[in-house]
Design an enzyme around this catalytic site. Structure first.
Site, PDB file in Angstrom:
ATOM      1  N   THR A 191      34.643  38.975  44.858  1.00 20.77           N
ATOM      2  CA  THR A 191      34.034  39.665  45.753  1.00 20.77           C
ATOM      3  C   THR A 191      35.061  40.373  46.542  1.00 20.77           C
ATOM      4  OG1 THR A 191      32.196  38.232  46.308  1.00 20.77           O
ATOM      5  CG2 THR A 191      32.862  39.395  48.011  1.00 20.77           C
ATOM      6  N   ARG A 219      18.989  36.044  42.439  1.00 24.89           N
ATOM      7  CA  ARG A 219      20.108  35.001  42.794  1.00 24.89           C
ATOM      8  C   ARG A 219      20.789  35.853  43.755  1.00 24.89           C
ATOM      9  NH1 ARG A 219      25.922  35.122  43.751  1.00 24.89           N
ATOM     10  NH2 ARG A 219      26.351  32.770  44.175  1.00 24.89           N
ATOM     11  N   VAL A 220      20.793  35.468  45.216  1.00 26.09           N
ATOM     12  CA  VAL A 220      21.805  36.195  46.089  1.00 26.09           C
ATOM     13  C   VAL A 220      22.905  35.144  46.345  1.00 26.09           C
ATOM     14  CG1 VAL A 220      21.615  36.855  48.483  1.00 26.09           C
ATOM     15  CG2 VAL A 220      19.746  37.851  46.810  1.00 26.09           C
ATOM     16  N   GLY A 221      23.917  35.458  46.687  1.00 21.57           N
ATOM     17  CA  GLY A 221      25.113  34.660  47.004  1.00 21.57           C
ATOM     18  C   GLY A 221      25.322  34.678  48.631  1.00 21.57           C
ATOM     19  N   ASP A 222      26.648  34.285  49.060  1.00 19.10           N
ATOM     20  CA  ASP A 222      27.030  34.266  50.350  1.00 19.10           C
ATOM     21  C   ASP A 222      27.485  35.629  50.934  1.00 19.10           C
ATOM     22  OD1 ASP A 222      29.266  34.357  48.555  1.00 19.10           O
ATOM     23  OD2 ASP A 222      30.305  33.960  50.186  1.00 19.10           O
ATOM     24  N   THR A 242      35.126  34.271  49.541  1.00 25.20           N
ATOM     25  CA  THR A 242      34.904  34.592  48.190  1.00 25.20           C
ATOM     26  C   THR A 242      34.820  33.207  47.563  1.00 25.20           C
ATOM     27  OG1 THR A 242      35.728  35.684  46.422  1.00 25.20           O
ATOM     28  CG2 THR A 242      37.539  34.897  47.949  1.00 25.20           C
ATOM     29  N   GLY A 243      34.298  33.406  46.078  1.00 27.86           N
ATOM     30  CA  GLY A 243      34.066  32.128  45.433  1.00 27.86           C
ATOM     31  C   GLY A 243      32.436  31.749  45.547  1.00 27.86           C
ATOM     32  N   GLY A 245      29.303  31.042  46.164  1.00 28.61           N
ATOM     33  CA  GLY A 245      28.487  31.425  47.387  1.00 28.61           C
ATOM     34  C   GLY A 245      27.739  30.384  47.829  1.00 28.61           C
TER      35      GLY A 245
HETATM   36  N1  ASP Z   1      30.835  34.807  46.694  1.00 26.28           N
HETATM   37  C1  ASP Z   1      30.397  35.644  45.720  1.00 26.28           C
HETATM   38  C2  ASP Z   1      29.016  35.095  45.319  1.00 26.28           C
HETATM   39  O1  ASP Z   1      28.892  33.878  45.204  1.00 26.28           O
HETATM   40  C3  ASP Z   1      31.259  35.724  44.369  1.00 26.28           C
HETATM   41  C4  ASP Z   1      32.586  35.658  44.744  1.00 26.28           C
HETATM   42  O2  ASP Z   1      33.125  35.919  45.750  1.00 26.28           O
HETATM   43  O3  ASP Z   1      33.334  35.371  43.673  1.00 26.28           O
HETATM   44  O4  ASP Z   1      28.255  35.782  45.112  1.00 26.28           O
END
Ligand code: ASP
Length: 333
Positions: A191, A219-222, A242-243, A245
């Site tokens: 992200t 799907r919706v992340g953070d 990031t990572g 979510g």
């Molecule tokens: N945080 C993002 C999500 O989960 C993905 C990412 O940052 O790698 O959608």
């Protein structure tokens, strides 16, 4: 009021005491003004972002160096990468979900805690700009899916096919072996989270993503969730994540980082604590990645992430070089 002044003034009439008190509070005001001036003189605008999104930092910096505000800086910085067709994790060219649909999430937050977000947005290259429109043009904070898309068209955004040929081919390859299973791993996401402080010392943040590659449809992340993927409190600082979510959402990650800074931790210490808390809840798991980035009111930055196998790393790719900041100041003086 200083004790010496207080003792001297007790022998005066009431009127004298009042005026002495006023004098003393004026003194305090003077001190406050000087402190504020000093603070202003030491404000160094800065833009930082997650990962190696050089285009984003350069664009944000261009805005700041031309006396632009932090909100414009983070929006334009994020847009630079959303438009980058080679970037497979945001905007056009991004990795689709497991059905081949590119769905984007983004949010933005300003110095006054105004915020806007879009989730599950399709066919629009710049979700971050739509998020800003949600913030500025509606009484709401989050618009989702078709509603968000319709709103974007009403705001003048163009319909664009976001699935590039390259991304489509990669998805078709993925389908051959994946058995249609979404697997959380470190390779299929990233992200862009941006934080900036402008010459007034005001902080804003932006976060934009296509989320997890080949995710389950819907799907919706953070990243578009205020407090999870991004949080700004202009009294304290800002943070972005990031990572994976799902992990960030359940720990309200970015809010946590800002609160840790409020309690006195440096941005670096706060990011380390945030990552370690998440990992402590995931003992034994070695398959994911989490990272936080933070900026405080002094313009200090910190970044920390964990990679598979629990290798902790200080994020080094944050911000701008000192040379750039210094030359900006030389130019201003
Ligand atoms: N945080 C993002 C999500 O989960 C993905 C990412 O940052 O790698 O959608």
């Amino acid at each position: 009021m200083k004790r010496r002044n207080f003792i001297k003034n007790t022998s005066l009439s009431t009127a004298g005491i009042i005026s002495a008190s006023l004098l003393s509070s004026c003194e305090n005001e003077d001190k406050k003004t000087t402190a504020k001036q000093e603070e202003k003189e030491t404000i160094k605008p800065i833009a930082v972002c997650t990962w190696n999104f050089e285009n984003a930092n350069s664009k944000a910096w261009e805005v700041l160096a031309n006396d632009g505000n932090a909100l414009d800086a983070v929006e334009q910085g994020a847009m630079a990468e959303e438009a980058n067709i080679k970037n497979t994790t945001v905007g056009i060219g991004a990795t689709p979900d497991r059905d081949g649909n590119v769905t984007l999430d983004a949010c933005i937050m300003d110095k006054d805690s105004n915020c806007g977000a879009v989730v599950y947005l399709q066919n629009i290259v710049h979700p971050i700009a739509v998020a800003r429109k949600v913030m500025e043009e509606t009484p709401h904070i989050i618009l989702a899916g078709k509603g968000a898309e319709q709103f974007a068209y009403e705001q003048g955004f163009k319909k664009t096919n976001l699935l590039t040929e390259k991304a489509r081919k990669r998805w078709l390859e993925w389908k051959k072996t994946s058995k249609y299973e979404t697997i959380i791993n470190i390779e299929n996401h990233d992200t862009i989270g941006m934080l900036a402080m402008d010459k007034h010392g005001d902080i804003a943040g932006a976060c934009t993503t296509s989320g997890m590659g080949y995710k389950v449809g819907g799907r919706v992340g953070d990243s578009p969730i205020i407090g999870a993927g991004l949080y700004v409190d202009n009294e304290v600082g800002g943070a972005t994540a990031t990572g994976v979510g799902e992990e960030v959402i359940r720990t309200v990650g970015s809010f946590l980082i800002v609160e840790l800074m409020r309690q006195g931790k440096s941005p670096q210490e706060a990011c380390e604590e945030g990552v370690k808390r998440i990992m402590a809840k995931n003992k034994g798991r070695k398959d994911f990645q989490i990272g936080f980035l933070a900026l405080n009111k002094k313009g200090e930055t910190g970044g920390y992430c964990v990679h598979p196998g629990f290798t902790y790393r200080k994020a080094t790719n944050v911000g701008h070089t000192n040379e750039q900041v210094d030359s900006f100041y030389k130019k201003k003086v």
